[in-house]
Scaffold this active site. Structure first.
Site, PDB file in Angstrom:
ATOM      1  CE  LYS A 184      -3.599  -2.540  -0.247  1.00 39.67           C
ATOM      2  NZ  LYS A 184      -4.485  -3.133   0.730  1.00 39.67           N
TER       3      LYS A 184
HETATM    4  C1  PLP Z   1      -5.480  -4.299   1.080  1.00 35.84           C
HETATM    5  C2  PLP Z   1      -6.950  -4.073   1.103  1.00 35.84           C
HETATM    6  C3  PLP Z   1      -7.714  -4.299   2.264  1.00 35.84           C
HETATM    7  C4  PLP Z   1      -7.217  -5.041   3.472  1.00 35.84           C
HETATM    8  O1  PLP Z   1      -6.090  -4.577   4.044  1.00 35.84           O
HETATM    9  P1  PLP Z   1      -5.111  -5.565   4.879  1.00 35.84           P
HETATM   10  O2  PLP Z   1      -4.229  -4.603   5.579  1.00 35.84           O
HETATM   11  O3  PLP Z   1      -4.409  -6.435   3.877  1.00 35.84           O
HETATM   12  O4  PLP Z   1      -5.954  -6.353   5.807  1.00 35.84           O
HETATM   13  C5  PLP Z   1      -9.048  -3.931   2.259  1.00 35.84           C
HETATM   14  N1  PLP Z   1      -9.613  -3.401   1.169  1.00 35.84           N
HETATM   15  C6  PLP Z   1      -8.929  -3.213   0.021  1.00 35.84           C
HETATM   16  C7  PLP Z   1      -9.627  -2.590  -1.140  1.00 35.84           C
HETATM   17  C8  PLP Z   1      -7.580  -3.548  -0.054  1.00 35.84           C
HETATM   18  O5  PLP Z   1      -6.913  -3.377  -1.202  1.00 35.84           O
END
Ligand code: PLP
Length: 386
Positions: A184
């Site tokens: 991210k």
């Molecule tokens: C990555 C992601 C999540 C979840 O995040 P994590 O930290 O991996 O639990 C939720 N929604 C979307 C759209 C994502 O891309």
């Protein structure tokens, strides 16, 4: 052609993060503590939220947000099928129903007109996703929520540091949930954050993030060496640790520079592909700031001799890593079988998925890396033009 493979994504972490993490380790306090508190307050300030609660994943953030709002079995939450598994699975945790509605073909975000049609007397909340970092039309979403007395929780896993009409994402809706997963735009390796302006919900999230242990009681009795605590509700084990928070503190300082770099890369892609009949470049809006988490390029398939899957294989052979965001949830086995969905129940999501390819866009890419991606894509466009 490149002689090394360009990965689809790489975290922008290095010596500064290592230094701050070392500080946590040497201090002897490695789990939830002073660095987590500091990360929460600096993140809250950055996104204009009164409260920020750091947790160990974006999924945990979404789960706690829904819990704080009191979601119950058989309640309905309206969301997009064009997202990652986490967005809808957290609704299932409550034996509530994820109600998918189709997306807009240009933005890939959920379609407010479809949202309105899907509202029933069981609907409790709207859960929009800012796909790739492009903010959803929150004005319309908020007004629907007000008319029908619904909560709004944003899945902002892609949307740091995005703005909507001048307001940072994180300051607008009832609850906003961020992810700090390795891929991210800000990473703590694993982690997440819940942002809200409402102190009751913030207190509830904090309580539930650590076994339902009442902090007031804790604080009252917590002198050094104190052993007393009180469990007031069976909570979860979702707290962030100080090693992760150490990484987050440094990432937060670098966030604007990393965002600037992604904007430059996006601009180069836009310039390279924007005028070509074979491509559709990502939509952006003048009134909002795109976080540029993903660069979702779409192929006009009628202009190609090959399909998207083959395009990805060809890029792979040219040493360029790509990905697909997303395989719509309604065609995954669980949702298909549990709710009887067919691909055409959400035809826009299904169609856009089949022609979408995410190109590498991360701050560690060099100008040469970007050129290599552009050259490879141009080469294939020429070679496989219909
Ligand atoms: C990555 C992601 C999540 C979840 O995040 P994590 O930290 O991996 O639990 C939720 N929604 C979307 C759209 C994502 O891309």
């Amino acid at each position: 052609m490149r002689d090394t493979f360009l990965p689809f994504g790489l975290p922008d972490v290095g010596h500064e993060e290592a230094h701050e993490i070392r500080d946590a380790i040497i201090s002897g306090w490695i789990t939830n503590g002073p660095k987590t508190r500091r990360f929460e307050s600096e993140f809250a300030a950055k996104v204009g939220a009164k409260h920020a609660i750091a947790v160990n994943s974006g999924t945990a953030a979404l789960h706690l947000a829904l819990e704080a709002l009191g979601l119950e079995p058989n309640d309905e939450v309206i969301t997009s099928p064009y997202t990652f598994a986490a967005t809808a699975e957290v609704i299932r945790y409550f034996r509530a129903k994820p109600v998918f509605v189709d997306i807009q073909p240009d933005t890939l975000n959920l379609d407010p007109a479809a949202v309105e049609k899907a509202i029933t007397h069981r609907t409790r909340a709207l859960l929009p996703v800012h796909i790739g970092g492009l903010p959803v039309d929150l004005t319309v979403i908020q007004s629907l929520a007000q008319q029908h007395n619904l909560f709004v929780i944003e899945d902002a896993a892609h949307a740091f540091p995005a703005h909507y009409k001048g307001e940072p994402i994180g300051s607008i809706s009832d609850m906003t949930c961020f992810s700090f997963y390795a891929t991210k735009t800000l990473t703590t390796a694993e982690g997440g954050m819940i942002c809200t302006q409402n102190s009751d919900w913030a207190d509830r999230c904090r309580l539930m993030s650590l076994h339902g242990i009442n902090r007031d009681t804790w604080d009252r009795y917590a002198s050094p060496g104190s052993w007393y605590y009180e469990v007031v509700v069976p909570g979860f084990k979702y707290n962030m640790n100080d090693i992760a928070a150490a990484m987050g503190l440094v990432q937060l300082r670098k966030a604007d520079a990393m965002w600037q770099r992604r904007c430059e890369i996006a601009q180069r892609y836009d310039d390279a592909f924007g005028e070509m009949a074979q491509f559709q470049i990502p939509t952006r809006h003048d009134h909002s700031r795109h976080a540029r988490h993903l660069y979702i390029l779409r192929l006009h398939l009628e202009q190609w001799q090959i399909d998207r899957d083959r395009f990805i294989d060809e890029l792979q052979q040219l040493q360029i890593g790509t990905s697909v965001h997303f395989i719509p949830l309604h065609i995954h086995a669980f949702y298909r079988d549990r709710y009887g969905y067919t691909p055409d129940d959400f035809p826009v999501a299904y169609r856009e998925f089949q022609r979408a390819v995410s190109l590498p866009i991360y701050s560690r890419m060099t100008d040469e890396d970007v050129t290599d991606v552009i050259d490879a894509v141009h080469y294939l466009a020429h070679k496989f033009q219909a």
